[in-house]
Design a protein around this motif. Structure first.
Motif, PDB file in Angstrom:
ATOM      1  N   MET A   1      55.396  53.573  26.909  1.00  0.00           N
ATOM      2  CA  MET A   1      54.399  54.647  26.856  1.00  0.00           C
ATOM      3  C   MET A   1      53.075  54.189  26.244  1.00  0.00           C
ATOM      4  O   MET A   1      52.167  54.997  26.076  1.00  0.00           O
ATOM      5  N   THR A   2      52.988  52.890  25.903  1.00  0.00           N
ATOM      6  CA  THR A   2      51.702  52.375  25.436  1.00  0.00           C
ATOM      7  C   THR A   2      50.941  51.681  26.567  1.00  0.00           C
ATOM      8  O   THR A   2      49.897  51.078  26.332  1.00  0.00           O
ATOM      9  N   LEU A   3      51.460  51.774  27.799  1.00  0.00           N
ATOM     10  CA  LEU A   3      50.785  51.156  28.949  1.00  0.00           C
ATOM     11  C   LEU A   3      49.293  51.517  28.949  1.00  0.00           C
ATOM     12  O   LEU A   3      48.928  52.684  28.865  1.00  0.00           O
ATOM     13  N   ALA A   4      48.450  50.499  29.048  1.00  0.00           N
ATOM     14  CA  ALA A   4      47.005  50.721  28.992  1.00  0.00           C
ATOM     15  C   ALA A   4      46.404  50.712  30.399  1.00  0.00           C
ATOM     16  O   ALA A   4      46.878  49.998  31.275  1.00  0.00           O
ATOM     17  N   ALA A   5      45.376  51.515  30.585  1.00  0.00           N
ATOM     18  CA  ALA A   5      44.590  51.483  31.817  1.00  0.00           C
ATOM     19  C   ALA A   5      43.551  50.381  31.674  1.00  0.00           C
ATOM     20  O   ALA A   5      42.886  50.285  30.641  1.00  0.00           O
ATOM     21  N   ARG A   6      43.437  49.535  32.691  1.00  0.00           N
ATOM     22  CA  ARG A   6      42.541  48.384  32.588  1.00  0.00           C
ATOM     23  C   ARG A   6      41.461  48.430  33.655  1.00  0.00           C
ATOM     24  O   ARG A   6      41.754  48.360  34.835  1.00  0.00           O
ATOM     25  N   PRO A   7      40.179  48.515  33.240  1.00  0.00           N
ATOM     26  CA  PRO A   7      39.109  48.499  34.238  1.00  0.00           C
ATOM     27  C   PRO A   7      39.053  47.161  34.969  1.00  0.00           C
ATOM     28  O   PRO A   7      38.676  47.096  36.130  1.00  0.00           O
ATOM     29  N   ARG A   8      39.419  46.090  34.284  1.00  0.00           N
ATOM     30  CA  ARG A   8      39.384  44.750  34.871  1.00  0.00           C
ATOM     31  C   ARG A   8      40.774  44.143  34.775  1.00  0.00           C
ATOM     32  O   ARG A   8      41.418  44.214  33.736  1.00  0.00           O
ATOM     33  N   TRP A   9      41.203  43.516  35.879  1.00  0.00           N
ATOM     34  CA  TRP A   9      42.558  42.986  35.888  1.00  0.00           C
ATOM     35  C   TRP A   9      42.687  42.014  37.060  1.00  0.00           C
ATOM     36  O   TRP A   9      43.132  42.404  38.136  1.00  0.00           O
ATOM     37  N   PRO A  10      42.268  40.757  36.872  1.00  0.00           N
ATOM     38  CA  PRO A  10      42.341  39.806  37.977  1.00  0.00           C
ATOM     39  C   PRO A  10      43.795  39.541  38.361  1.00  0.00           C
ATOM     40  O   PRO A  10      44.660  39.446  37.492  1.00  0.00           O
ATOM     41  N   LEU A  11      44.046  39.423  39.675  1.00  0.00           N
ATOM     42  CA  LEU A  11      45.409  39.146  40.149  1.00  0.00           C
ATOM     43  C   LEU A  11      45.814  37.719  39.822  1.00  0.00           C
ATOM     44  O   LEU A  11      46.968  37.443  39.527  1.00  0.00           O
ATOM     45  N   ASP A  12      44.843  36.830  39.966  1.00  0.00           N
ATOM     46  CA  ASP A  12      45.117  35.413  39.738  1.00  0.00           C
ATOM     47  C   ASP A  12      44.732  35.093  38.300  1.00  0.00           C
ATOM     48  O   ASP A  12      43.558  35.084  37.955  1.00  0.00           O
ATOM     49  N   ARG A  13      45.733  34.880  37.468  1.00  0.00           N
ATOM     50  CA  ARG A  13      45.449  34.688  36.046  1.00  0.00           C
ATOM     51  C   ARG A  13      45.026  33.261  35.724  1.00  0.00           C
ATOM     52  O   ARG A  13      44.541  32.986  34.638  1.00  0.00           O
ATOM     53  N   SER A  14      45.236  32.332  36.685  1.00  0.00           N
ATOM     54  CA  SER A  14      44.893  30.942  36.406  1.00  0.00           C
ATOM     55  C   SER A  14      43.548  30.543  37.017  1.00  0.00           C
ATOM     56  O   SER A  14      42.853  29.698  36.488  1.00  0.00           O
ATOM     57  N   GLY A  15      43.191  31.172  38.139  1.00  0.00           N
ATOM     58  CA  GLY A  15      41.955  30.808  38.822  1.00  0.00           C
ATOM     59  C   GLY A  15      40.738  31.154  37.989  1.00  0.00           C
ATOM     60  O   GLY A  15      40.784  32.044  37.142  1.00  0.00           O
ATOM     61  N   PRO A  16      39.633  30.458  38.209  1.00  0.00           N
ATOM     62  CA  PRO A  16      38.418  30.763  37.453  1.00  0.00           C
ATOM     63  C   PRO A  16      37.879  32.142  37.822  1.00  0.00           C
ATOM     64  O   PRO A  16      38.011  32.583  38.960  1.00  0.00           O
TER      65      PRO A  16
END
Lengths: 364, 190
Positions: free
Chosen positions: A337-352
């Protein structure tokens, strides 16, 4: 025999309030209901989506959407295995409303909560509609996004490239505004382009000289504005033929750039020697007939299958969120229940990072 | 188990996360935490802690009272969206209670004022409609009590309000701040 899973999905990250019920069994995936309430008329006077207006509308429409989706699916909350909700990226006010509504439902029922990346929803849609195998090449092309992804798993994405400024859908909307055509711009510009001469106004082909999968659409908008103003300076206005020719020139530039960059993305993807080479598209811009035909041809030339989900699952919807939720739930994801809403959230966590790589992190 | 129906109330309309449980005249439990941000992450865990403290579960609730503002737009949406999700799943009435109505629980018959940005207040005159005005115009008005008292007042108001009305909606007072597009369409010659 794996267990049948039935999930409710909620989506509210832009200007569509949506809820859906999706069930996956051994026999396949079935969308039991998919309800979408658009907000186009609320935003039309402003020439684009106004975040505060969107957030207000979502807050008062989400529970109704859920109720309608449950009724249309013929299920109750007791028939569900979990609730999936878009937790970003997107307009934060709307995402927050969705996350809070989902938390309320989950707290009251004890159902597990699964936070889903909106882009993962789009990227996994071809598995929901056509059951395609990993890894596949995905072109996500919409009003807010444009990127090439290799999709290896429900939570495993590699971004090959994407727009360094605007999304093509945004550019279509801007062109429609500049030419006095109705919003949303995609269909109206496409209809005009079909009547026009694409060779009369020569538009640039941004970033084609670069050997990568990145795109740019901002300069194209400016080029169209200049061409329009040139005609207006000469005649004091535009004829319908001028307008159609401008649309045709613009659309052809978008088509050529997307096709050329897809060719490059495909060559990178094919180096992995996938068993069934597949290109999939999603996002509202994939509904454009000229763009779709060009992409299909590039895929065929490379010997890859081409999958374009039906339009109602290509544009924003909640079935894709419920489906992505199913895959993530099967993989063990549970959010509290602490799930946060994120305005930014890249799918690729490793890519620049490509967009907005400021102190708040990459956008998408 | 309390003999009278249990009302859960909560409010995130300003820099706090507050909740209360009311049964009849008695506050069973009440919590208020000051916070400038993070209400969306804190709200539901706080409600669960409150229920646990009172030895109650979600199914023991008879109705929900939710603070609809006016106040921080994001804050009032957080509470209203959660309340509507809870109401949908629990099948119980959800009553939207404005901060003005909550103020009137302990200060009846007075103008009510809620702080707003830039030296302004949302002012509701007695018998009148609320508006956004300069803070000087609210000299005689009653202001919101501390968050714990505010959320208890929301519960008390919700307990006696008529059920069956429209679902709760945020009270914004002002329309969304948005300017029409600056792109003027061109003159079409034919």
């Amino acid at each position: 025999m794996t267990k049948a899973l039935t999930l409710l999905g909620l989506e509210s990250s832009c200007d569509d309030t949506a809820a859906a019920v999706v069930r996956r069994t051994d026999a396949g995936t079935e969308v039991l209901a998919s309800v979408v309430f658009g907000q186009a008329e609320l935003h039309s006077a402003f020439g684009g989506v106004v975040p505060e207006i969107a957030a207000r509308a979502h807050t008062e429409k989400l529970d109704t959407s859920v109720q309608q989706a449950l009724e249309a699916a013929g299920v109750t909350l007791a028939d569900l295995d979990a609730v999936a909700v878009t937790a970003g990226p997107g307009l934060i006010g709307g995402v927050l409303a969705g996350v809070m509504c989902a938390k309320g439902i989950c707290a009251a029922t004890g159902l597990p909560l699964v936070g889903v990346n909106h882009l993962a929803g789009h990227a996994l849609t071809p598995r929901m509609t056509d059951d395609i195998a990993f890894p596949y090449l995905m072109l996500l092309v919409s009003g807010g996004h444009c990127q090439f992804l290799v999709v290896r798993g429900p939570d495993d994405f590699s971004r090959l490239g994407g727009t360094i400024d605007d999304a093509p859908g945004e550019a279509f909307d801007k062109v429609a505004r500049l030419l006095g055509l109705p919003q949303p711009g995609g269909p109206s510009v496409e209809a005009e382009a079909a009547k026009g001469n694409a060779t009369r106004f020569r538009m640039p082909r941004p970033l084609l000289d670069r050997d990568d999968c990145n795109l740019s659409f901002s300069g194209l908008k400016t080029a169209l504005l200049r061409a329009r103003d040139g005609v207006i300076a000469e005649k004091g206005g535009l004829t319908r033929a001028d307008r159609a020719d401008l649309c045709a020139g613009f659309q052809e530039a978008v088509v050529e750039v997307l096709a050329a960059k897809l060719r490059r993305a495909l060559s990178i993807y094919l180096e992995e020697r996938p068993d069934v080479p597949t290109v999939a598209v999603a996002g509202g811009v994939a509904a454009n007939g000229a763009i779709r035909a060009a992409l299909e041809q590039v895929a065929a030339e490379a010997g890859a299958a081409f999958v374009a989900p039906p339009l109602r699952f290509c544009t924003d919807n909640a079935a894709m969120i419920a489906y992505a939720g199913i895959e993530l739930f099967e993989g063990g994801q549970r959010d509290d229940m602490t799930l946060a809403a994120r305005p930014r959230w890249p799918l690729d966590r490793s890519g620049p990072a490509m967009l907005g790589s400021g102190k708040k992190g990459a956008k998408a | 188990m309390p003999s009278d129906p249990v009302v859960l109330s909560f409010d995130t309309s300003a820099a706090h996360c507050a909740a209360a449980l009311l049964s009849g005249d008695r506050i069973l439990a009440s919590r208020a935490e000051e916070m400038g941000r993070g209400q969306a992450e804190r709200l539901v865990p706080l409600l669960e802690e409150l229920l646990a403290e009172a030895g109650l579960g979600w199914d023991d609730l008879a109705r929900i009272g939710v603070g609809i503002g006016p106040g921080n737009f994001t804050g009032i949406r957080i509470s209203v969206a959660a309340a509507r999700g809870l109401g949908l799943a629990l099948g119980i009435p959800v009553i939207g209670v404005s901060t003005f109505d909550a103020i009137a629980v302990d200060a009846p018959g007075r103008a009510a004022a809620v702080p707003a940005p830039r030296d302004q207040v949302y002012l509701k005159p007695v018998g009148g409609s609320p508006d956004l005005v300069a803070v000087e115009l609210a000299a005689d008005a009653a202001f919101p009590p501390a968050p714990a008292t505010l959320t208890e007042a929301i519960a008390r108001h919700a307990a006696t309000a008529a059920a069956g009305g429209p679902p709760p909606a945020p009270l914004y007072i002002r329309p969304a701040d948005a300017a029409p597009s600056r792109d003027a369409p061109p003159v079409i010659l034919d």
